[in-house]
Design an enzyme around this catalytic site. Structure first.
Site, PDB file in Angstrom:
ATOM      1  N   SER A 177       0.842  -1.201   0.000  1.00 16.36           N
ATOM      2  CA  SER A 177       0.000   0.000   0.000  1.00 16.36           C
ATOM      3  C   SER A 177       0.870   1.241   0.000  1.00 16.36           C
ATOM      4  O   SER A 177       1.967   1.248   0.576  1.00 16.36           O
ATOM      5  CB  SER A 177      -0.900   0.009   1.247  1.00 16.36           C
ATOM      6  OG  SER A 177      -1.540   1.261   1.400  1.00 16.36           O
ATOM      7  N   TYR A 218      -3.110  -1.213  10.056  1.00 13.59           N
ATOM      8  CA  TYR A 218      -3.039  -1.674   8.672  1.00 13.59           C
ATOM      9  C   TYR A 218      -1.748  -1.182   8.017  1.00 13.59           C
ATOM     10  O   TYR A 218      -1.051  -1.955   7.344  1.00 13.59           O
ATOM     11  CB  TYR A 218      -4.249  -1.159   7.894  1.00 13.59           C
ATOM     12  CG  TYR A 218      -4.222  -1.454   6.416  1.00 13.59           C
ATOM     13  CD1 TYR A 218      -4.546  -2.714   5.932  1.00 13.59           C
ATOM     14  CD2 TYR A 218      -3.869  -0.459   5.498  1.00 13.59           C
ATOM     15  CE1 TYR A 218      -4.514  -2.992   4.573  1.00 13.59           C
ATOM     16  CE2 TYR A 218      -3.845  -0.724   4.143  1.00 13.59           C
ATOM     17  CZ  TYR A 218      -4.167  -1.989   3.677  1.00 13.59           C
ATOM     18  OH  TYR A 218      -4.133  -2.248   2.337  1.00 13.59           O
TER      19      TYR A 218
END
Length: 266
Positions: free
Chosen positions: A159, A172
Site C-alpha cells: 500500500s 493496517y
C-alpha cells in the site's frame, strides 16, 4: 535470469503460457483484476478466496469465457494451519488435472483492513490484521517456496500507506510496512534460485475495502484528487504492473517497491 521454465503442457499463448499462478484474495477487487490479467497472459490461475464462493466462481467463469484457464480454491487465512490447507487444496486440484504440484508465480494480495487511530487500537484489531497481513503472508510464502520453480516470481501487494502518513489506519499501515521489509529480505535470500521478489503499492482503488470513503460525490472527488491524474485507480491499473513483474521481462528487477498509486501525494 531472463525466462521462466515451463510448468505444464498448454496451448495457451502469451508471455505466461505454461505457467501456474496462485493469487490470494482473488475473488474481487485488485485480486480479481490480477487473476484475470495473468490468465489473459496465458497462465493457469489459482483463484484463492476465503468465503465468497459465488464471486470466486464468477472470476473463474470470466477467465474461461475469454479463453483462459483457472480454478477456485477456498481457504481461510489467519488461522492455524492455513498455509498447509491452502497448498493441500492446490496440490489436489493440480494432481487431478495431471499437472505437477508446482507454481511459477505467487501473488500475495489477500489482506484485511481496519480503520483505527492510535487511541482506538485494540489487541483484537492487531491480532486480526497481523494474522492475515503478516503471519499468513509469511507462511504462505514459506510453504509456497517448496513448490516454486527456479526463476519464479513472488509479488506482494502492499500500500502507498507505507510511504506517507496515514494515522487513520495505523495498524493496517504497520502490517504493510512489514510486508515491504519481508520483500527486501526474501529478494536477497532467493536470488540464488533466480526467484524475484517485489512489492506493488497501490493508492486508492475502486474496491470494497474503501467503498465507504466513496459513498458521496465529495468523498469520491477527494480520493480522486490525491492522484495527479485526478481519478481513483482501477484494479486493471494494478494488474498491469503485476503482469509485468510476473513476466520474463522483469527478470532483472528484485527487492523493489513499485509505487502504483497514480502519483498520490506527490
Amino acid at each position: 535470469m531472463t525466462s521462466l521454465p515451463a510448468s505444464r503442457p498448454t496451448t495457451a499463448r502469451g508471455p505466461l503460457a505454461g505457467k501456474t499462478a496462485l493469487v490470494t484474495g482473488a475473488s474481487r477487487g485488485i485480486g480479481r483484476g490480477i487473476a484475470e490479467r495473468l490468465a489473459a497472459d496465458g497462465a493457469l490461475v489459482v483463484v484463492h478466496y476465503a468465503t465468497n464462493t459465488g464471486a470466486a466462481d464468477d472470476v473463474v467463469d470470466s477467465i474461461r469465457a475469454r479463453g483462459g484457464d483457472a480454478f477456485p480454491l477456498r481457504t481461510t487465512l489467519g488461522v492455524a494451519g492455513d498455509a498447509q490447507a491452502l497448498y493441500a487444496g492446490l496440490d489436489a486440484e493440480l494432481g487431478r488435472r495431471g499437472i505437477e504440484p508446482k507454481i511459477d508465480i505467487l501473488v500475495n494480495n489477500a489482506a484485511v483492513s481496519g480503520s483505527a487511530r492510535i487511541h482506538e487500537v485494540t489487541p483484537e484489531l492487531v491480532d486480526k490484521i497481523f494474522s492475515v497481513n503478516v503471519k499468513a503472508l509469511l507462511f504462505v510464502i514459506q510453504e509456497g517456496l517448496t513448490r516454486m520453480r527456479e526463476g519464479g516470481r513472488i509479488i506482494n501487494i502492499s500500500s502507498a500507506a507505507t510511504r506517507m502518513a496515514y494515522p487513520e489506519s495505523v495498524v493496517y499501515s504497520m502490517s504493510k510496512g512489514a510486508m515491504d521489509t519481508l520483500t527486501l529480505a526474501l529478494a536477497k535470500e532467493l536470488g540464488s534460485r533466480g526467484i524475484t521478489v517485489n512489492t506493488v503499492s497501490p493508492g486508492f482503488v475502486t474496491t470494497d475495502m474503501n467503498a465507504k470513503l466513496r459513498t458521496t460525490p465529495e468523498g469520491a472527488a477527494r480520493l480522486a484528487g490525491m492522484s495527479v491524474f485526478d481519478r481513483i485507480g482501477d484494479p486493471s491499473d494494478i494488474a498491469g504492473v503485476v503482469a509485468f513483474l510476473a513476466s520474463p521481462d522483469s527478470g532483472w528487477i528484485t527487492g523493489q517497491r513499485l509505487d502504483a498509486s497514480g502519483g498520490t501525494h506527490l
